[in-house]
Design an enzyme around this catalytic site. Structure first.
Site, PDB file in Angstrom:
ATOM      1  N   ASP A 168       0.813  -1.204   0.000  1.00 43.76           N
ATOM      2  CA  ASP A 168       0.000   0.000   0.000  1.00 43.76           C
ATOM      3  C   ASP A 168       0.856   1.267   0.000  1.00 43.76           C
ATOM      4  OD1 ASP A 168      -2.700   1.327   0.459  1.00 43.76           O
ATOM      5  OD2 ASP A 168      -1.627   2.018   2.239  1.00 43.76           O
TER       6      ASP A 168
ATOM      7  N   GLU B 229       1.549  -0.059  -4.853  1.00 43.53           N
ATOM      8  CA  GLU B 229       0.708   1.100  -5.143  1.00 43.53           C
ATOM      9  C   GLU B 229       1.597   2.326  -5.005  1.00 43.53           C
ATOM     10  OE1 GLU B 229      -3.270   3.509  -3.627  1.00 43.53           O
ATOM     11  OE2 GLU B 229      -2.026   2.424  -2.185  1.00 43.53           O
TER      12      GLU B 229
END
Length: 577
Positions: free
Chosen positions: A245, A282
């Site tokens: 993330d 990401e």
């Protein structure tokens, strides 16, 4: 399990077993900041007293049966009986990902219930199931990005053994498993790492406050915490891929970036256990260095999410221009992202007010970039969590699916997208007070001035994330919405697209038929490739010129000499030779 804790600058670490008020057993100080004590058998509840305070959960706790504030419990991963010995792993590049939230995917909201759906996902054409974060978080339901005790699995989902059962079942069904992990911060509730040592630093700041300590004194403690955690999911839980993330918030000015270190250690483990292991980042940086091998000076990620593709496609199809969509929406942006990966590759971003990104080499494998028309962020961070399927015409939905599944990139679907789910996916939490009220008020304030009323054409009431009905309304339906015929038509359409994926999986085919977007007339869209998509997004019929073979259609498409006539809201798929 040997009781061990990293606490380099404290005077004492003690162990309590069974209950929080049990007799304290002192641990012995060792080298490199580690303290150690007795061997604890599986099933033992325990916690640590640090300089007379606590007990706190073990930072590397494998189970938190009493929640994020309770004692840890020993769990022996080696006791699980695996049946996936024939699983040789998979190279995730070019494979179809399917992102799901365990709590919202089934009525039961558990890993075991989700396991029962795996054969159905495989029959759709899914290759990789991507699980939103599983680390324990406060309460029973939440997105998981405020998790703590990163080595454990949320009890409401079934705990660590349920994850092992899920991965085992996925492999038997022929599916790889990708686990979403959050290393850029920990949640505020139940985060006791700083009680033990310098896991965080105020030398850098993130949207969530202090940054994790990757480059200051004693940074090796957090660096090993991250790398050991990742390797544990691969080795002890047989996970195939990790989605990392928001890695742009991993502030690291050391000589060797944490992502490069993690990439190299993952490659070493992959070689040792003999199956592919993948890292998908990401990243908001629009920098090819993210997926460049470490031997060439890059960070070594297998692939990265590409928001520019989503933004360009979403803004084009919907006409939305609020927020970051102000940079997107034109045919030019759609054409550029399909040809060059990023819209912002050194260009000025009005939304950011500065130049952004770097160009991607034409030689770089486009499968290193994950493309999607929906994901948890792009749906759940809208004011009311509405999906594109709730407002797009059927033909536009079909075009959106084709634009992703027949692209040169690695495609990803968000749960329910394959049949046009219209139930919302909203932001939901289950915090205790006073944090719960603060989160609710913050959500209302955050969305107060974004122009949602103008976008939706009506007054907007942002759902309270603390209201349990917000979570319940975000659960998937039974796979059939109000328009059963449309849902079945989309399922058939996805089956057609999946059957055509073999035509777009060869990189040489893209060299012969390069990607790009054009319009033969306003809103009559063509996406070029080995399989060309023509989408008539108007309310009148349109004729397109194409000498290829019609291999799929959504709506009414009629073959003509040298082309096709598309009825309003129709899509044609044409194979190029």
């Amino acid at each position: 399990m040997i009781a061990r804790a990293w606490a380099p600058h404290v005077d004492s670490v003690g162990l309590v077993v069974g209950t929080a008020d049990a007799v304290v057993t002192p641990l012995e100080r060792g080298t490199d900041g580690w303290w150690s004590g007795p061997d604890l058998p599986p099933g033992t509840d325990y916690g640590y007293i640090v300089d007379g305070e606590g007990p706190w959960p073990d930072p590397r706790s494998a189970r938190q049966p009493g929640g994020v504030h309770g004692l840890s419990r020993v769990y022996d991963t080696s006791r699980f009986s695996w049946s996936d010995g024939a699983w040789s792993g998979t190279d995730v590049l070019g494979k179809v990902f399917y992102e799901l939230h365990v709590g919202a995917f089934t009525p039961q909201g558990t890993l075991d219930a989700a396991s029962a759906q795996l054969p159905a996902l495989r029959s759709v054409g899914v290759d990789v199931v991507e699980l939103m974060p599983l680390a324990p978080f406060p309460g029973r339901h939440g997105w998981g990005y405020d998790g703590v005790s990163l080595y454990a699995v949320h009890e409401a989902y079934g705990g660590p053994e349920a994850l092992q059962r899920f991965v085992d079942a996925a492999h038997r069904a022929g599916l790889a498993v990708c686990l979403d992990v959050v290393y850029n911060h920990l949640g505020p509730d139940g985060n006791y790492l700083s009680k033990f040592g310098p896991y965080f630093t105020d030398a850098h700041h993130t949207p969530w406050g202090w940054a994790v300590n990757l480059d200051q004194d004693d940074a090796d403690g957090m660096r090993r915490y991250i790398c050991d955690n990742a390797l544990r999911w691969f080795e002890d839980f047989h996970v195939d891929c990790l989605r990392l993330d928001a890695v742009h918030e991993l502030a690291d000015d050391s000589d060797r970036h944490i992502l490069a270190q993690l990439s190299d250690e993952t490659a070493e483990l992959s070689a040792r256990i003999g199956r592919p292991l993948s890292l998908v980042a990401e990243s908001d940086l629009n920098d090819e260095r993210m997926v460049t091998p470490t031997a060439e000076g890059g960070l070594g990620m297998t692939a990265q999410w590409n928001d520019d593709i989503h933004h360009a496609l979403h803004a084009y199809l919907t006409g939305e221009r609020h927020g970051y969509y102000v940079d997107f929406g034109s045919l030019e942006t759609l054409d550029k992202v399909y040809r060059e990966v990023f819209w912002h590759n050194g260009t000025h971003s009005p939304f950011r007010g500065r130049e952004w990104g770097q160009p991607v080499s034409p030689q770089t494998d486009r499968r290193k970039f994950v493309a999607f028309a929906s994901n948890h962020d792009q749906v759940g961070n809208r004011a009311i969590g509405d999906r594109p399927a709730s407002s797009l015409a059927p033909g536009a939905q079909a075009a959106s699916l084709a634009a992703i599944l027949l692209s040169p990139f690695t495609p990803m679907l968000f749960m329910g997208e394959e049949y046009g789910e219209t139930r919302p996916f909203m932001f939901f939490t289950d915090h205790d007070e006073p944090l719960g009220t603060a989160v609710s008020e913050g959500r209302m304030s955050e969305f107060g001035g974004h122009g949602w009323e103008e976008l939706y054409g009506r007054e907007v009431h942002v759902p309270d994330p603390q209201d349990r009905t917000t979570f319940l309304r975000s659960k998937l339906g039974d796979g059939v919405g109000a328009d059963r015929a449309h849902n079945e038509a989309l399922r058939d359409w996805v089956a057609t697209l999946m059957a055509l994926r073999s035509r777009v999986s060869d990189r040489a085919a893209w060299a012969q038929h390069p990607a790009g977007a054009s319009e033969s007339s306003p809103r009559v869209l063509t996406l070029n490739g080995p399989v060309t998509m023509h989408a008539n997004l108007t309310d009148a019929s349109a004729v397109v010129t194409d000498g290829g073979e019609l291999v799929g259609s959504f709506g009414s498409v009629t073959a003509l000499t040298g082309g096709f006539e598309l009825a309003a809201d129709a899509v044609a798929l044409v194979a190029q030779t």
